[in-house]
Design a protein around this motif. Structure first.
Motif, PDB file in Angstrom:
ATOM      1  N   SER A 162      13.957 -16.486   9.333  1.00  0.00           N
ATOM      2  CA  SER A 162      13.162 -15.447   9.974  1.00  0.00           C
ATOM      3  C   SER A 162      12.184 -14.864   8.968  1.00  0.00           C
ATOM      4  N   SER A 163      10.955 -14.693   9.392  1.00  0.00           N
ATOM      5  CA  SER A 163       9.940 -14.145   8.497  1.00  0.00           C
ATOM      6  C   SER A 163       9.670 -12.671   8.784  1.00  0.00           C
ATOM      7  N   ILE A 164      10.525 -12.044   9.592  1.00  0.00           N
ATOM      8  CA  ILE A 164      10.336 -10.639   9.934  1.00  0.00           C
ATOM      9  C   ILE A 164      10.847  -9.777   8.783  1.00  0.00           C
ATOM     10  N   GLN A 165       9.935  -9.086   8.121  1.00  0.00           N
ATOM     11  CA  GLN A 165      10.276  -8.123   7.087  1.00  0.00           C
ATOM     12  C   GLN A 165       9.305  -6.949   7.221  1.00  0.00           C
ATOM     13  N   ILE A 166       9.804  -5.852   7.733  1.00  0.00           N
ATOM     14  CA  ILE A 166       8.983  -4.671   7.932  1.00  0.00           C
ATOM     15  C   ILE A 166       9.321  -3.704   6.806  1.00  0.00           C
ATOM     16  N   LYS A 167       8.307  -3.309   6.035  1.00  0.00           N
ATOM     17  CA  LYS A 167       8.537  -2.492   4.847  1.00  0.00           C
ATOM     18  C   LYS A 167       7.956  -1.098   5.009  1.00  0.00           C
ATOM     19  N   ASN A 168       8.544  -0.162   4.290  1.00  0.00           N
ATOM     20  CA  ASN A 168       8.057   1.206   4.213  1.00  0.00           C
ATOM     21  C   ASN A 168       7.414   1.358   2.840  1.00  0.00           C
ATOM     22  N   ARG A 169       6.141   1.069   2.747  1.00  0.00           N
ATOM     23  CA  ARG A 169       5.450   1.090   1.452  1.00  0.00           C
ATOM     24  C   ARG A 169       5.283   2.504   0.918  1.00  0.00           C
ATOM     25  N   ARG A 170       5.170   3.456   1.797  1.00  0.00           N
ATOM     26  CA  ARG A 170       4.968   4.840   1.378  1.00  0.00           C
ATOM     27  C   ARG A 170       6.200   5.381   0.646  1.00  0.00           C
ATOM     28  N   ALA A 171       7.373   4.880   0.996  1.00  0.00           N
ATOM     29  CA  ALA A 171       8.605   5.390   0.391  1.00  0.00           C
ATOM     30  C   ALA A 171       8.651   5.131  -1.111  1.00  0.00           C
ATOM     31  N   SER A 172       8.196   3.975  -1.554  1.00  0.00           N
ATOM     32  CA  SER A 172       8.233   3.674  -2.989  1.00  0.00           C
ATOM     33  C   SER A 172       7.219   4.521  -3.755  1.00  0.00           C
ATOM     34  N   PHE A 173       6.205   5.014  -3.080  1.00  0.00           N
ATOM     35  CA  PHE A 173       5.227   5.883  -3.725  1.00  0.00           C
ATOM     36  C   PHE A 173       5.747   7.319  -3.819  1.00  0.00           C
ATOM     37  N   ASP A 174       6.457   7.763  -2.787  1.00  0.00           N
ATOM     38  CA  ASP A 174       6.931   9.149  -2.737  1.00  0.00           C
ATOM     39  C   ASP A 174       8.281   9.364  -3.399  1.00  0.00           C
ATOM     40  N   TYR A 175       9.103   8.306  -3.515  1.00  0.00           N
ATOM     41  CA  TYR A 175      10.465   8.467  -3.997  1.00  0.00           C
ATOM     42  C   TYR A 175      10.774   7.499  -5.125  1.00  0.00           C
ATOM     43  N   LYS A 210       3.736  10.278  -9.640  1.00  0.00           N
ATOM     44  CA  LYS A 210       2.933   9.451  -8.738  1.00  0.00           C
ATOM     45  C   LYS A 210       1.694   8.922  -9.449  1.00  0.00           C
ATOM     46  N   ARG A 211       1.067   9.779 -10.273  1.00  0.00           N
ATOM     47  CA  ARG A 211      -0.101   9.325 -11.028  1.00  0.00           C
ATOM     48  C   ARG A 211       0.278   8.222 -12.008  1.00  0.00           C
ATOM     49  N   GLN A 212       1.454   8.352 -12.630  1.00  0.00           N
ATOM     50  CA  GLN A 212       1.914   7.323 -13.561  1.00  0.00           C
ATOM     51  C   GLN A 212       2.178   6.006 -12.822  1.00  0.00           C
ATOM     52  N   SER A 213       2.721   6.081 -11.604  1.00  0.00           N
ATOM     53  CA  SER A 213       2.959   4.873 -10.809  1.00  0.00           C
ATOM     54  C   SER A 213       1.644   4.166 -10.491  1.00  0.00           C
ATOM     55  N   ILE A 214       0.607   4.941 -10.170  1.00  0.00           N
ATOM     56  CA  ILE A 214      -0.703   4.356  -9.867  1.00  0.00           C
ATOM     57  C   ILE A 214      -1.272   3.681 -11.110  1.00  0.00           C
ATOM     58  N   LYS A 215      -1.143   4.327 -12.272  1.00  0.00           N
ATOM     59  CA  LYS A 215      -1.638   3.737 -13.518  1.00  0.00           C
ATOM     60  C   LYS A 215      -0.927   2.431 -13.831  1.00  0.00           C
ATOM     61  N   ASP A 216       0.400   2.412 -13.678  1.00  0.00           N
ATOM     62  CA  ASP A 216       1.171   1.195 -13.955  1.00  0.00           C
ATOM     63  C   ASP A 216       0.777   0.058 -13.015  1.00  0.00           C
ATOM     64  N   LYS A 217       0.570   0.380 -11.736  1.00  0.00           N
ATOM     65  CA  LYS A 217       0.197  -0.637 -10.765  1.00  0.00           C
ATOM     66  C   LYS A 217      -1.187  -1.208 -11.078  1.00  0.00           C
ATOM     67  N   ASP A 218      -2.136  -0.330 -11.434  1.00  0.00           N
ATOM     68  CA  ASP A 218      -3.482  -0.789 -11.796  1.00  0.00           C
ATOM     69  C   ASP A 218      -3.447  -1.656 -13.047  1.00  0.00           C
ATOM     70  N   LEU A 219      -2.628  -1.283 -14.029  1.00  0.00           N
ATOM     71  CA  LEU A 219      -2.513  -2.061 -15.255  1.00  0.00           C
ATOM     72  C   LEU A 219      -1.940  -3.446 -14.975  1.00  0.00           C
ATOM     73  N   ARG A 220      -0.889  -3.504 -14.131  1.00  0.00           N
ATOM     74  CA  ARG A 220      -0.308  -4.805 -13.767  1.00  0.00           C
ATOM     75  C   ARG A 220      -1.323  -5.679 -13.039  1.00  0.00           C
ATOM     76  N   ARG A 221      -2.080  -5.073 -12.126  1.00  0.00           N
ATOM     77  CA  ARG A 221      -3.083  -5.823 -11.363  1.00  0.00           C
ATOM     78  C   ARG A 221      -4.157  -6.367 -12.305  1.00  0.00           C
ATOM     79  N   GLU A 222      -4.590  -5.564 -13.242  1.00  0.00           N
ATOM     80  CA  GLU A 222      -5.625  -5.993 -14.210  1.00  0.00           C
ATOM     81  C   GLU A 222      -5.108  -7.127 -15.081  1.00  0.00           C
TER      82      GLU A 222
END
Length: 158
Positions: free
Chosen positions: A13-26, A140-152
């Motif tokens: 089954s390829s059904i995977q519904i995620k709550n992306r906002r939760a990892s940003f807030d918690y 939250k700001r640190q999470s955004i920085k880490d994500k941008d660094l990984r993407r780069e």
């Protein structure tokens, strides 16, 4: 070759519904996989991918764990036996896990949030829940920085 001896494997089954906002807030401390008590048209709607975990969280009533805010759209081909799209649904965990979550939920600053909904290999719907602690604004700001660094780094091939 006999079809009884070598049955066809079940399709994954390829059904995977995620709550992306939760990892940003918690910040997730522990995760659990729980079954969900559903009615017939709900599981059909989930298999069609018509579900949202946007505002889903868990709470205790009488020693049982329920999820609130999970929106399962009405099944298009259903008739008179339709379900309510947003209702409290009972989660199925063993007694030891329920006791641990109940004690942790009493602590200040901790909550139980729904992270991911998927269909298991046996065909049942499973909900991944997490014991979580809310992030502060600077976290939250640190999470955004880490994500941008990984993407780069991925772009540059490091």
């Amino acid at each position: 070759m006999c079809y009884l001896c070598n049955p066809m494997p079940k399709a994954k089954s390829s059904i995977q519904i995620k709550n992306r906002r939760a990892s940003f807030d918690y910040e997730f401390l522990e995760t659990y996989t729980a079954g969900i008590q559903l009615v017939g048209t709900e599981i059909k709607s989930i298999r069609a991918g018509k579900c949202s975990l946007q505002d889903a969280y868990c709470f205790f009533v009488g020693g049982e764990l329920f999820v609130r805010g999970m929106n399962i759209a009405q099944y298009h081909w259903g008739s008179w036996g339709q379900h309510e799209p947003v209702r409290d649904r009972r989660l199925l965990l063993n007694r030891k896990e329920l006791r641990h979550l109940f004690q942790a939920d009493k602590q200040k600053g901790l909550t139980i949030v729904a992270i991911k909904l998927f269909i298991a290999d046996n065909g049942f719907a499973k909900l991944v829940i997490a014991l979580a602690k809310g992030k502060k604004e600077y976290d939250k700001r640190q999470s955004i920085k880490d994500k941008d660094l990984r993407r780069e780094m991925d772009r540059n091939g490091y």
